[in-house]
Design a protein around this motif. Sequence first.
Motif, PDB file in Angstrom:
ATOM      1  N   TYR A 178       0.858  -1.180   0.000  1.00 10.75           N
ATOM      2  CA  TYR A 178       0.000   0.000   0.000  1.00 10.75           C
ATOM      3  C   TYR A 178       0.892   1.228   0.000  1.00 10.75           C
ATOM      4  O   TYR A 178       2.128   1.132   0.132  1.00 10.75           O
ATOM      5  N   THR A 179       0.312   2.401  -0.169  1.00 14.31           N
ATOM      6  CA  THR A 179       1.060   3.659  -0.206  1.00 14.31           C
ATOM      7  C   THR A 179       0.771   4.446   1.054  1.00 14.31           C
ATOM      8  O   THR A 179      -0.398   4.634   1.415  1.00 14.31           O
ATOM      9  N   PHE A 180       1.835   4.921   1.703  1.00 14.52           N
ATOM     10  CA  PHE A 180       1.674   5.724   2.913  1.00 14.52           C
ATOM     11  C   PHE A 180       2.293   7.097   2.708  1.00 14.52           C
ATOM     12  O   PHE A 180       3.487   7.220   2.410  1.00 14.52           O
ATOM     13  N   ASP A 181       1.482   8.120   2.891  1.00 19.56           N
ATOM     14  CA  ASP A 181       1.935   9.504   2.795  1.00 19.56           C
ATOM     15  C   ASP A 181       2.023  10.080   4.205  1.00 19.56           C
ATOM     16  O   ASP A 181       1.010  10.443   4.796  1.00 19.56           O
ATOM     17  N   ALA A 182       3.248  10.142   4.727  1.00 15.31           N
ATOM     18  CA  ALA A 182       3.434  10.599   6.099  1.00 15.31           C
ATOM     19  C   ALA A 182       3.017  12.050   6.278  1.00 15.31           C
ATOM     20  O   ALA A 182       2.511  12.432   7.345  1.00 15.31           O
ATOM     21  N   ALA A 183       3.207  12.876   5.253  1.00 17.78           N
ATOM     22  CA  ALA A 183       2.902  14.299   5.371  1.00 17.78           C
ATOM     23  C   ALA A 183       1.435  14.541   5.678  1.00 17.78           C
ATOM     24  O   ALA A 183       1.088  15.453   6.431  1.00 17.78           O
ATOM     25  N   SER A 184       0.567  13.725   5.099  1.00 22.16           N
ATOM     26  CA  SER A 184      -0.871  13.886   5.326  1.00 22.16           C
ATOM     27  C   SER A 184      -1.438  12.832   6.270  1.00 22.16           C
ATOM     28  O   SER A 184      -2.654  12.789   6.487  1.00 22.16           O
ATOM     29  N   THR A 186      -1.879   9.769   5.739  1.00 20.60           N
ATOM     30  CA  THR A 186      -2.887   9.038   4.963  1.00 20.60           C
ATOM     31  C   THR A 186      -2.278   7.783   4.353  1.00 20.60           C
ATOM     32  O   THR A 186      -1.194   7.830   3.767  1.00 20.60           O
ATOM     33  N   ALA A 187      -2.981   6.672   4.502  1.00 22.41           N
ATOM     34  CA  ALA A 187      -2.607   5.428   3.839  1.00 22.41           C
ATOM     35  C   ALA A 187      -3.600   5.146   2.721  1.00 22.41           C
ATOM     36  O   ALA A 187      -4.817   5.268   2.917  1.00 22.41           O
ATOM     37  N   ALA A 191      -0.764   6.637  10.334  1.00 22.19           N
ATOM     38  CA  ALA A 191      -1.939   6.937   9.508  1.00 22.19           C
ATOM     39  C   ALA A 191      -3.137   7.266  10.386  1.00 22.19           C
ATOM     40  O   ALA A 191      -3.463   6.527  11.313  1.00 22.19           O
ATOM     41  N   ARG A 192      -3.780   8.389  10.090  1.00 20.77           N
ATOM     42  CA  ARG A 192      -5.026   8.750  10.741  1.00 20.77           C
ATOM     43  C   ARG A 192      -6.175   8.796   9.735  1.00 20.77           C
ATOM     44  O   ARG A 192      -7.309   9.104  10.105  1.00 20.77           O
ATOM     45  N   ARG A 193      -5.867   8.498   8.504  1.00 19.96           N
ATOM     46  CA  ARG A 193      -6.877   8.511   7.445  1.00 19.96           C
ATOM     47  C   ARG A 193      -6.553   7.365   6.478  1.00 19.96           C
ATOM     48  O   ARG A 193      -5.418   7.221   6.036  1.00 19.96           O
ATOM     49  N   ILE A 194      -7.553   6.561   6.197  1.00 16.59           N
ATOM     50  CA  ILE A 194      -7.397   5.450   5.263  1.00 16.59           C
ATOM     51  C   ILE A 194      -8.242   5.731   4.036  1.00 16.59           C
ATOM     52  O   ILE A 194      -9.470   5.876   4.141  1.00 16.59           O
ATOM     53  N   VAL A 195      -7.600   5.835   2.890  1.00 11.94           N
ATOM     54  CA  VAL A 195      -8.308   5.932   1.618  1.00 11.94           C
ATOM     55  C   VAL A 195      -8.244   4.542   0.984  1.00 11.94           C
ATOM     56  O   VAL A 195      -7.169   4.074   0.607  1.00 11.94           O
ATOM     57  N   VAL A 198      -9.763   5.548  12.843  1.00 14.28           N
ATOM     58  CA  VAL A 198      -9.267   6.435  11.791  1.00 14.28           C
ATOM     59  C   VAL A 198     -10.431   6.970  10.961  1.00 14.28           C
ATOM     60  O   VAL A 198     -11.565   6.472  11.049  1.00 14.28           O
ATOM     61  N   ASP A 199     -10.152   7.981  10.152  1.00 13.44           N
ATOM     62  CA  ASP A 199     -11.134   8.447   9.176  1.00 13.44           C
ATOM     63  C   ASP A 199     -11.044   7.563   7.942  1.00 13.44           C
ATOM     64  O   ASP A 199      -9.948   7.244   7.467  1.00 13.44           O
ATOM     65  N   TRP A 200     -12.202   7.185   7.413  1.00 11.84           N
ATOM     66  CA  TRP A 200     -12.261   6.272   6.266  1.00 11.84           C
ATOM     67  C   TRP A 200     -12.815   6.997   5.040  1.00 11.84           C
ATOM     68  O   TRP A 200     -13.885   7.603   5.114  1.00 11.84           O
ATOM     69  N   VAL A 201     -12.097   6.923   3.942  1.00 14.68           N
ATOM     70  CA  VAL A 201     -12.603   7.371   2.645  1.00 14.68           C
ATOM     71  C   VAL A 201     -12.624   6.139   1.750  1.00 14.68           C
ATOM     72  O   VAL A 201     -11.578   5.609   1.362  1.00 14.68           O
ATOM     73  N   LEU A 202     -13.809   5.657   1.450  1.00 14.09           N
ATOM     74  CA  LEU A 202     -13.984   4.398   0.733  1.00 14.09           C
ATOM     75  C   LEU A 202     -14.342   4.691  -0.719  1.00 14.09           C
ATOM     76  O   LEU A 202     -15.379   5.293  -1.007  1.00 14.09           O
ATOM     77  N   LEU A 203     -13.482   4.257  -1.618  1.00 17.90           N
ATOM     78  CA  LEU A 203     -13.636   4.556  -3.041  1.00 17.90           C
ATOM     79  C   LEU A 203     -14.320   3.382  -3.739  1.00 17.90           C
ATOM     80  O   LEU A 203     -13.724   2.324  -3.943  1.00 17.90           O
ATOM     81  N   ALA A 204     -15.582   3.580  -4.086  1.00 16.86           N
ATOM     82  CA  ALA A 204     -16.379   2.520  -4.710  1.00 16.86           C
ATOM     83  C   ALA A 204     -16.267   2.589  -6.227  1.00 16.86           C
ATOM     84  O   ALA A 204     -16.332   3.664  -6.818  1.00 16.86           O
TER      85      ALA A 204
END
Length: 383
Positions: free
Chosen positions: A85-91, A93-94, A133-137, A193-199
């Motif tokens: 997976y991709t992890f962006d430490a700056a935001s 977000t995973a 990660a505090r946000r999972i996309v 965490v906050d979840w952004v689920l891409l359908a």
Amino acid sequence: MTRITPENPASCPTIVIAPDAFKSTATAQQAAQWLSDGVASVTPHAHVITSPMADGGEGTSALFDGELITLPTTDAAGRLTEASYTFDAASATAYIDVAAASGLPKVADHPVATTGDTFGTGVLIADAETRGARRIVMGLGGSATVDGGTGILVALGVNPLNSAGYSLNPGGAALIDLADFDTAKVNIPAASVDWVLLADALVPATGPDGAAAVFGPQKGASEADVDALDRALARLCEVTGVDGSTPGFGAAGAIPVGLHWLSRLLHGNDDHVQVLPGAQVVAEASGLAARLAGADFVITGEGRCDSQTAKGKVVSVVIDAARRSDANPAVAVVSGEFRAPLPEGVTAVTLDELGDDVGVQEQLTRAGARAAEAYLRISTAQG
């Protein structure tokens, strides 16, 4: 072959190439590059912009900036595998694709529609939280499971129970006996965490247009299995208090159902979970509209165009974006198969059948060249 040259200024177009991945044969990045190579053979002086796309399926996480994380986990059948997976430490977000650990290709030899689970995806989520990660996309396309996200719940310390208080077996079919959840050992930091689920398709969890009915057969479910899975997901919705008719909640075997319940349990509301159309989110993140603003011609594509294409898949999103653009570019769609008509005025380019000894790179390169030839004919005819 006619070649476009700089002698005629009008023949040096701006061409945007924005395809989806071609399932298990070419990533979106590869498809864009190979189509571009074909275009260049016909339009060597064109300004070509590649903009790889995704709709929440396989390859979505790779389109975002960040560090590539790879670790051992399990596939949908419970077998040891590796996933990234991709992890962006700056935001903080995973970006995680369900397909990475729990996807169909990993269990192609052993479909697990009724017994497969998303535990392996939950392992990636738990790992991402430990990295900050505090946000999972999460890209929801390409899953092999219909478990309502309960495998993820188990990986995060939530145990589904039957009426006797015993743990359920893995997989969606077992949810028909769901009575409660044991949350004593829940991994609160990861679960909150906050979840952004891409359908990739905004289907409901249950019913004739739900997760089991629409996608179950693709995952190896028989007619009887589809009925059993639909009833099991209805039971999950009943126990969790989640509305199974909500558009998008059927994505990835109804993963949003389990995650909405878990997030509401911890936060007391539904504010920390979003289900969004994946292709639209990727289009916005990549700046597709700005790239189309000066385009003369757009090429998009996917492995197969069918009845699902118009329901928020990459091809339909790119076509719609091109139609909304003031530039009003011509559009071509490259695909291995067309099972549904394209909108009026859109050019269809079918991949050549070149034999087993010819790879997808050559197919896409030739398709790019033929798309450019089609554009040349259109632009010449229009003066």
